[in-house]
Motif scaffolding. Structure first.
Motif, PDB file in Angstrom:
ATOM      1  N   VAL A  17       6.833  -7.588  -2.994  1.00  0.00           N
ATOM      2  CA  VAL A  17       6.033  -6.370  -2.770  1.00  0.00           C
ATOM      3  C   VAL A  17       5.884  -5.585  -4.070  1.00  0.00           C
ATOM      4  N   HIS A  18       6.957  -5.450  -4.829  1.00  0.00           N
ATOM      5  CA  HIS A  18       6.905  -4.742  -6.115  1.00  0.00           C
ATOM      6  C   HIS A  18       5.987  -5.463  -7.088  1.00  0.00           C
ATOM      7  N   LEU A  19       6.072  -6.782  -7.108  1.00  0.00           N
ATOM      8  CA  LEU A  19       5.240  -7.554  -8.026  1.00  0.00           C
ATOM      9  C   LEU A  19       3.766  -7.471  -7.627  1.00  0.00           C
ATOM     10  N   ALA A  20       3.495  -7.482  -6.329  1.00  0.00           N
ATOM     11  CA  ALA A  20       2.111  -7.357  -5.861  1.00  0.00           C
ATOM     12  C   ALA A  20       1.534  -5.989  -6.227  1.00  0.00           C
ATOM     13  N   ALA A  21       2.326  -4.935  -6.064  1.00  0.00           N
ATOM     14  CA  ALA A  21       1.870  -3.599  -6.445  1.00  0.00           C
ATOM     15  C   ALA A  21       1.645  -3.521  -7.951  1.00  0.00           C
ATOM     16  N   THR A  22       2.497  -4.179  -8.723  1.00  0.00           N
ATOM     17  CA  THR A  22       2.319  -4.231 -10.168  1.00  0.00           C
ATOM     18  C   THR A  22       0.973  -4.851 -10.521  1.00  0.00           C
ATOM     19  N   VAL A  23       0.660  -5.975  -9.892  1.00  0.00           N
ATOM     20  CA  VAL A  23      -0.606  -6.663 -10.143  1.00  0.00           C
ATOM     21  C   VAL A  23      -1.792  -5.751  -9.827  1.00  0.00           C
ATOM     22  N   GLU A  24      -1.707  -5.021  -8.727  1.00  0.00           N
ATOM     23  CA  GLU A  24      -2.821  -4.130  -8.363  1.00  0.00           C
ATOM     24  C   GLU A  24      -2.960  -2.979  -9.350  1.00  0.00           C
ATOM     25  N   PHE A  25      -1.850  -2.437  -9.836  1.00  0.00           N
ATOM     26  CA  PHE A  25      -1.923  -1.359 -10.824  1.00  0.00           C
ATOM     27  C   PHE A  25      -2.526  -1.861 -12.140  1.00  0.00           C
ATOM     28  N   ILE A  26      -2.131  -3.046 -12.574  1.00  0.00           N
ATOM     29  CA  ILE A  26      -2.725  -3.605 -13.792  1.00  0.00           C
ATOM     30  C   ILE A  26      -4.228  -3.776 -13.607  1.00  0.00           C
TER      31      ILE A  26
ATOM     32  N   ASN B 144       0.821  -1.215   0.000  1.00  0.00           N
ATOM     33  CA  ASN B 144       0.000   0.000   0.000  1.00  0.00           C
ATOM     34  C   ASN B 144       0.855   1.266   0.000  1.00  0.00           C
ATOM     35  N   VAL B 145       1.946   1.239   0.748  1.00  0.00           N
ATOM     36  CA  VAL B 145       2.860   2.383   0.747  1.00  0.00           C
ATOM     37  C   VAL B 145       3.439   2.587  -0.642  1.00  0.00           C
ATOM     38  N   LEU B 146       3.854   1.511  -1.273  1.00  0.00           N
ATOM     39  CA  LEU B 146       4.435   1.600  -2.614  1.00  0.00           C
ATOM     40  C   LEU B 146       3.395   2.090  -3.622  1.00  0.00           C
ATOM     41  N   ILE B 147       2.178   1.613  -3.510  1.00  0.00           N
ATOM     42  CA  ILE B 147       1.108   2.061  -4.408  1.00  0.00           C
ATOM     43  C   ILE B 147       0.883   3.559  -4.272  1.00  0.00           C
ATOM     44  N   ARG B 148       0.810   4.028  -3.033  1.00  0.00           N
ATOM     45  CA  ARG B 148       0.585   5.470  -2.822  1.00  0.00           C
ATOM     46  C   ARG B 148       1.732   6.301  -3.397  1.00  0.00           C
ATOM     47  N   GLN B 149       2.954   5.788  -3.273  1.00  0.00           N
ATOM     48  CA  GLN B 149       4.104   6.510  -3.829  1.00  0.00           C
ATOM     49  C   GLN B 149       4.021   6.577  -5.352  1.00  0.00           C
ATOM     50  N   LYS B 150       3.687   5.454  -5.964  1.00  0.00           N
ATOM     51  CA  LYS B 150       3.751   5.361  -7.419  1.00  0.00           C
ATOM     52  C   LYS B 150       2.523   5.941  -8.122  1.00  0.00           C
ATOM     53  N   MET B 151       1.427   6.164  -7.390  1.00  0.00           N
ATOM     54  CA  MET B 151       0.265   6.745  -8.062  1.00  0.00           C
ATOM     55  C   MET B 151       0.283   8.276  -7.992  1.00  0.00           C
ATOM     56  N   SER B 152       1.335   8.822  -7.421  1.00  0.00           N
ATOM     57  CA  SER B 152       1.464  10.270  -7.369  1.00  0.00           C
ATOM     58  C   SER B 152       1.932  10.806  -8.721  1.00  0.00           C
TER      59      SER B 152
END
Length: 333
Positions: A76-85, A26-34
């Protein structure tokens, strides 16, 4: 056929077991969706990502990696990737389907506009590719890139197949494998690959995700005709109004007499829908036992998912994933 209300526990247990990893995701997602230059990007993305979704797909990646002994940071990076897709495809789907509700809230295309939804979806796809290269693993990159293409292909196939009464269950399965199961299977497979698991275990993780995704989509299609709006997060009958030939309808069409087939042709193929048509569709589904037959198919796919887990090492998370397969189909009573 309705929705069971007491089926959250398996997913809750998995969420607790993966709480630390999911917080990192979730932290990574918030960082990358900025976005420094386009504030609408985080506005639109946050509306969907923070809407209370269960993060099922990224949890599958974390669960797979942890179950086969991964100790590094890149799941963690791969999980965030899956959520972004996944989020990108939702934004695009709502535009294509002209949807007005997602997860019980107004869709982004309704609150902003179609252009914003499409372009923000494109941005999230681009972000997902930035994330998927960070582990430096060519195999996980290949799996997720292929899944992205397969998802798009499945959506395009649905455009041509969904309103054609000649669409049979084999074509339906091809659509579902593309638009839904491809991301489930990629999510579980990359967890095994990043952990360096033996090929037999990686294949088992793929098979689990594939079968789980198919069961998930069949149940989702069932809920469209038998769920409550506040429970399923969308309007009951949306698939009918959008003229989608989902599995219950395909089964009813296969048993239809001449008069019934004319009804399906008018409402699905021609799009000539009138007051009372949804109720008539429900009567025809009940007459031919289409809902029960589709639920039986979902149960079969859930059983295949659980069987695939037998190839994986004993682990509390393996038990939770078996329970998750049961949970997916227990959403319909």
């Amino acid at each position: 056929m309705g929705v069971k209300q007491d089926v959250q526990k398996p997913l809750d247990r998995l969420s607790v077991a993966l709480a630390d990893e999911m917080e990192a995701v979730n932290v990574l997602i918030r960082q990358k969706m900025s976005s420094r230059h386009a504030p609408r990007i985080p506005e639109v993305t946050a509306h969907l990502i923070e809407a209370g979704g269960k993060r099922l797909r990224p949890m599958l990646t974390l669960a797979a990696a942890k179950m086969v002994g991964y100790g590094g940071p890149y799941h963690v990076h791969l999980a965030a990737t899956v959520e972004f897709i996944h989020t990108a495809t939702l934004l695009h789907d709502d535009v294509v389907d002209e949807s007005r509700q997602r997860r019980g809230r107004p869709t982004a295309n309704l609150l902003w506009d179609n252009k914003s939804s499409v372009l923000v979806g494109d941005y999230l796809f681009a972000r997902s590719f930035q994330l998927m290269v960070e582990p430096g693993n060519m195999r996980t990159l290949e799996i997720l890139a292929n899944a992205s293409a397969t998802i798009a292909e499945g959506e395009v196939l649905q455009l041509t197949a969904a309103q054609d009464l000649r669409t049979d269950e084999s074509v339906y399965l091809q659509v579902v494998r593309g638009k839904t199961a491809a991301l489930f299977s990629a999510a579980t497979e990359v967890g095994g690959v990043i952990a360096g698991a033996p090929q037999a275990q990686v294949q088992a993780l793929f098979d689990y995700g594939d079968a789980l995704g198919i069961a998930f989509q069949i149940v989702d299609d069932l809920l469209d005709y038998g769920g409550a709006t506040e429970t399923i997060g969308k309007n009951v009958g949306d698939d009918f109004r959008e003229r989608k030939l989902t599995l219950p309808v395909i089964k009813a069409v296969a048993k239809a007499d001449t008069e019934e087939r004319a009804f399906w042709s008018r409402t699905i193929e021609a799009g000539d829908q009138r007051d009372g048509d949804l109720e008539q569709a429900l009567r025809l589904l009940a007459k031919h036992g289409a809902m029960e037959a589709a639920r039986a198919d979902a149960l079969d796919w859930a059983a295949k998912a659980k069987a695939a887990l037998n190839e994986l090492p004993p682990h509390p998370i393996r038990d939770m994933l078996a329970e998750l397969a049961d949970f997916v189909v227990s959403r319909v009573a």
